[in-house]
Write a protein that holds these residues in place. Structure first.
Motif, mmCIF file in Angstrom:
data_model
loop_
_atom_site.group_PDB
_atom_site.id
_atom_site.type_symbol
_atom_site.label_atom_id
_atom_site.label_comp_id
_atom_site.label_asym_id
_atom_site.label_seq_id
_atom_site.Cartn_x
_atom_site.Cartn_y
_atom_site.Cartn_z
ATOM 1 N N SER A 1 1.863 7.451 0.102
ATOM 2 C CA SER A 1 1.396 6.983 -1.207
ATOM 3 C C SER A 1 1.949 7.859 -2.317
ATOM 4 C CB SER A 1 -0.136 6.986 -1.257
ATOM 5 O OG SER A 1 -0.675 6.107 -0.309
ATOM 6 N N LEU A 2 2.009 9.161 -2.063
ATOM 7 C CA LEU A 2 2.513 10.088 -3.070
ATOM 8 C C LEU A 2 3.987 9.837 -3.341
ATOM 9 C CD1 LEU A 2 1.893 12.562 -4.849
ATOM 10 C CD2 LEU A 2 2.614 13.996 -2.937
ATOM 11 N N GLY A 3 4.762 9.587 -2.295
ATOM 12 C CA GLY A 3 6.184 9.339 -2.470
ATOM 13 C C GLY A 3 6.452 8.115 -3.317
ATOM 14 N N ALA A 4 5.614 7.085 -3.174
ATOM 15 C CA ALA A 4 5.809 5.823 -3.909
ATOM 16 C C ALA A 4 5.027 5.776 -5.215
ATOM 17 C CB ALA A 4 5.390 4.655 -3.018
ATOM 18 N N GLU A 5 4.507 6.910 -5.650
ATOM 19 C CA GLU A 5 3.674 6.965 -6.846
ATOM 20 C C GLU A 5 4.416 6.417 -8.063
ATOM 21 O OE1 GLU A 5 0.728 10.383 -7.661
ATOM 22 O OE2 GLU A 5 2.464 10.860 -8.907
ATOM 23 N N GLY A 6 3.737 5.560 -8.821
ATOM 24 C CA GLY A 6 4.295 5.032 -10.050
ATOM 25 C C GLY A 6 5.097 3.765 -9.891
ATOM 26 N N ILE A 7 5.443 3.394 -8.660
ATOM 27 C CA ILE A 7 6.204 2.167 -8.411
ATOM 28 C C ILE A 7 5.215 1.015 -8.247
ATOM 29 C CG2 ILE A 7 7.823 1.014 -6.857
ATOM 30 C CD1 ILE A 7 8.815 3.849 -6.073
ATOM 31 N N HIS A 8 5.478 -0.112 -8.861
ATOM 32 C CA HIS A 8 4.549 -1.242 -8.821
ATOM 33 C C HIS A 8 4.754 -2.078 -7.557
ATOM 34 C CE1 HIS A 8 4.283 -0.869 -13.472
ATOM 35 N NE2 HIS A 8 3.421 -0.087 -12.872
ATOM 36 N N PHE A 9 4.609 -1.421 -6.421
ATOM 37 C CA PHE A 9 4.842 -2.070 -5.129
ATOM 38 C C PHE A 9 3.597 -2.810 -4.648
ATOM 39 C CE2 PHE A 9 3.100 2.125 -4.198
ATOM 40 C CZ PHE A 9 2.134 1.836 -3.250
ATOM 41 N N THR A 10 3.819 -3.689 -3.675
ATOM 42 C CA THR A 10 2.740 -4.277 -2.893
ATOM 43 C C THR A 10 2.951 -3.833 -1.451
ATOM 44 O OG1 THR A 10 2.589 -6.211 -4.343
ATOM 45 C CG2 THR A 10 1.630 -6.418 -2.133
ATOM 46 N N ASN A 11 2.000 -3.107 -0.909
ATOM 47 C CA ASN A 11 2.142 -2.553 0.435
ATOM 48 C C ASN A 11 2.424 -3.663 1.451
ATOM 49 O OD1 ASN A 11 2.132 -0.836 2.624
ATOM 50 N ND2 ASN A 11 -0.097 -0.565 2.674
ATOM 51 N N GLY A 12 3.502 -3.475 2.217
ATOM 52 C CA GLY A 12 3.872 -4.465 3.210
ATOM 53 C C GLY A 12 4.743 -5.577 2.677
ATOM 54 N N HIS A 13 4.991 -5.561 1.361
ATOM 55 C CA HIS A 13 5.822 -6.599 0.731
ATOM 56 C C HIS A 13 7.115 -6.012 0.179
ATOM 57 C CE1 HIS A 13 7.010 -9.372 -2.602
ATOM 58 N NE2 HIS A 13 6.697 -10.292 -1.699
ATOM 59 N N ASP A 14 6.998 -4.884 -0.562
ATOM 60 C CA ASP A 14 8.179 -4.202 -1.108
ATOM 61 C C ASP A 14 8.431 -2.881 -0.403
ATOM 62 O OD1 ASP A 14 6.185 -4.807 -3.784
ATOM 63 O OD2 ASP A 14 7.951 -6.080 -3.508
ATOM 64 N N ILE A 15 7.357 -2.213 -0.037
ATOM 65 C CA ILE A 15 7.380 -0.898 0.605
ATOM 66 C C ILE A 15 6.238 -0.876 1.625
ATOM 67 C CG2 ILE A 15 6.984 1.589 0.241
ATOM 68 C CD1 ILE A 15 8.138 1.342 -2.521
ATOM 69 N N ILE A 16 6.401 -0.077 2.675
ATOM 70 C CA ILE A 16 5.304 0.155 3.622
ATOM 71 C C ILE A 16 4.742 1.548 3.350
ATOM 72 C CG2 ILE A 16 4.619 0.309 6.044
ATOM 73 C CD1 ILE A 16 7.093 -1.396 6.701
ATOM 74 N N ILE A 17 3.436 1.626 3.168
ATOM 75 C CA ILE A 17 2.784 2.910 2.903
ATOM 76 C C ILE A 17 2.192 3.462 4.195
ATOM 77 C CG2 ILE A 17 0.916 4.078 1.654
ATOM 78 C CD1 ILE A 17 3.309 3.258 -0.076
ATOM 79 N N ALA A 18 2.522 4.738 4.466
ATOM 80 C CA ALA A 18 2.005 5.435 5.647
ATOM 81 C C ALA A 18 1.667 6.866 5.249
ATOM 82 C CB ALA A 18 3.036 5.416 6.774
ATOM 83 N N ASN A 19 0.431 7.283 5.499
ATOM 84 C CA ASN A 19 -0.020 8.599 5.029
ATOM 85 C C ASN A 19 -0.380 9.575 6.142
ATOM 86 O OD1 ASN A 19 0.134 8.246 2.137
ATOM 87 N ND2 ASN A 19 -1.555 6.792 2.328
ATOM 88 N N ASN A 20 -0.242 9.164 7.393
ATOM 89 C CA ASN A 20 -0.529 10.077 8.493
ATOM 90 C C ASN A 20 0.310 9.676 9.702
ATOM 91 O OD1 ASN A 20 -1.947 7.885 9.833
ATOM 92 N ND2 ASN A 20 -3.703 8.345 8.511
#
Length: 401
Positions: free
Chosen positions: A330-349
């Protein structure tokens, strides 16, 4: 307008996020018809004369750089313990550069002077003394947050305390210096909210990272699928610690476990100890690559395991422009208007990263669809032509106050 860009490093070649942002800003402003000058500090290890701007930009700007030694010795660190400032900022002060800057400001009249980050903010007094230009500060990061977040990753109580001490010193310095400028631009809403919490009183505007999208032309026929890759400067602590966590966490899964994929790590200033992670036919520590976009195009799944830092990550925006499937914290993608699983995949652990990598490795169609969505998002929000229009409007509003 007559605009001066003041930078703590030479933005040529564009081999890092800071350089890409500064160089693209200059090109955008020049293409919009403005008169642009660039004055940069140059750490002596960078041979900027062999990496001059591309196209015919040199004929369109005024440009000079001043060599400076930013090396910090063990003695410097020890002495700094008894000061109220941080060596990380102090090392960018140079008396000779200050005088040369003063001479330039007396010889030229500027409408706007943009300070590219905290490390040139110590020259605010000089700028105010010799110029009537409006002073704009661009926050590439909230610098003290980097140190604070790094401290959270440390177990050793001395290292944790040391990092927090520098975080406090830099925060105090940021609060002091940022209230001396006329306006501030940030990349993300999160950074704006943080500065407002710090009591910053000057106007703050959000201007995202802009890319020259015509440079980013992906060719899927040259892409290895599946493949994982990381690209970034590993002399920047957040990048280094993030990749160390990723490699320590997943090296066995990649080399002997259930992740049938190759991992490529590329970037500037990779420490020698990273060679220990290399595994024949599985993990490749490549160092600096000749053509970053060619490297990105040749791989399919981009990983951004940042656990500290701030601002908007240029490499993610570049990866999106190249239609990459991206797995980021989440920190890496901070500020980007993404939709998780649509533009970027968010993984925090570990579990989330592992699940995301497994899915992407097994489903090429999903990866390609994610990449196409990412490209569409960059075209909508990160085109340098659109960003420059908004930046010029911001400068004009600043000048009218």
């Amino acid at each position: 307008m007559r605009i001066l860009i003041l930078s703590h490093r030479v933005p040529f070649p564009q081999n890092g996020g800071y350089a890409i942002v500064v160089a693209n800003t200059i090109k955008g402003l020049v293409n919009s018809g403005h008169t642009v000058s660039l004055i940069a500090l140059n750490a002596k290890r960078h041979n900027y004369e062999s990496h001059l701007p591309d196209d015919d930009l040199m004929g369109k700007i005024t440009y000079w750089a001043h060599d400076i030694d930013t090396t910090v010795t063990v003695l410097d660190v020890a002495v700094n313990l008894f000061k109220k400032t941080s060596f990380n900022v102090d090392r960018f002060y140079d008396k000779e550069f200050e005088q040369l800057l003063a001479n330039d400001l007396q010889a030229h009249q500027y409408d706007v002077i943009q300070l590219e980050g905290l490390f040139v903010s110590m020259y605010v007094d000089t700028v105010r003394k010799y110029s009537k230009a409006k002073l704009v500060y661009r926050a590439h990061n909230i610098e003290n947050q980097i140190w604070w977040r790094l401290s959270l990753q440390k177990v050793d109580p001395f290292k944790k305390s040391y990092l927090r001490m520098h975080g406090r010193r830099i925060k105090n310095y940021e609060q002091q210096q940022l209230n001396l400028v006329d306006a501030i631009s940030v990349f993300t809403p999160q950074d704006k909210a943080t500065l407002l919490e710090y009591g910053i009183k000057v106007p703050i505007d959000i201007l995202p990272i802009g890319l020259r999208l015509e440079k980013y032309m992906p060719d899927q026929s040259l892409t290895e699928f599946p493949s994982l890759f990381f690209l970034g400067s590993l002399d920047w602590l957040p990048n280094r610690e993030g990749m160390e966590w990723f490699l320590d966490t997943f090296i066995n899964d990649i080399t002997t476990g259930d992740l049938p994929v190759k991992l490529y790590v590329a970037g500037n200033d990779i420490p020698d100890r990273f060679d220990d992670y290399e595994a024949l036919g599985k993990v490749f520590i490549q160092g600096e690559v000749d053509d970053a976009l060619e490297f990105v195009n040749s791989k399919s799944i981009m990983i951004v395991p940042l656990v500290s830092g701030g601002g908007m990550r240029v490499k993610i925006i570049e990866g999106m422009a190249m239609q990459k499937c991206i797995i980021s914290t989440s920190l890496g993608a901070e500020g980007i208007h993404f939709t998780n699983g649509h533009d970027i995949i968010i993984a925090n652990n570990r579990e989330e990263f592992y699940t995301a990598m497994q899915k992407c490795i097994r489903d090429e169609h999903y990866c390609m669809e994610l990449g196409r969505n990412a490209r569409r998002l960059t075209e909508k929000e990160h085109d340098i032509n659109v960003v420059t229009q908004n930046q010029v409007k911001f400068f004009e509003e600043c000048c009218s106050r």
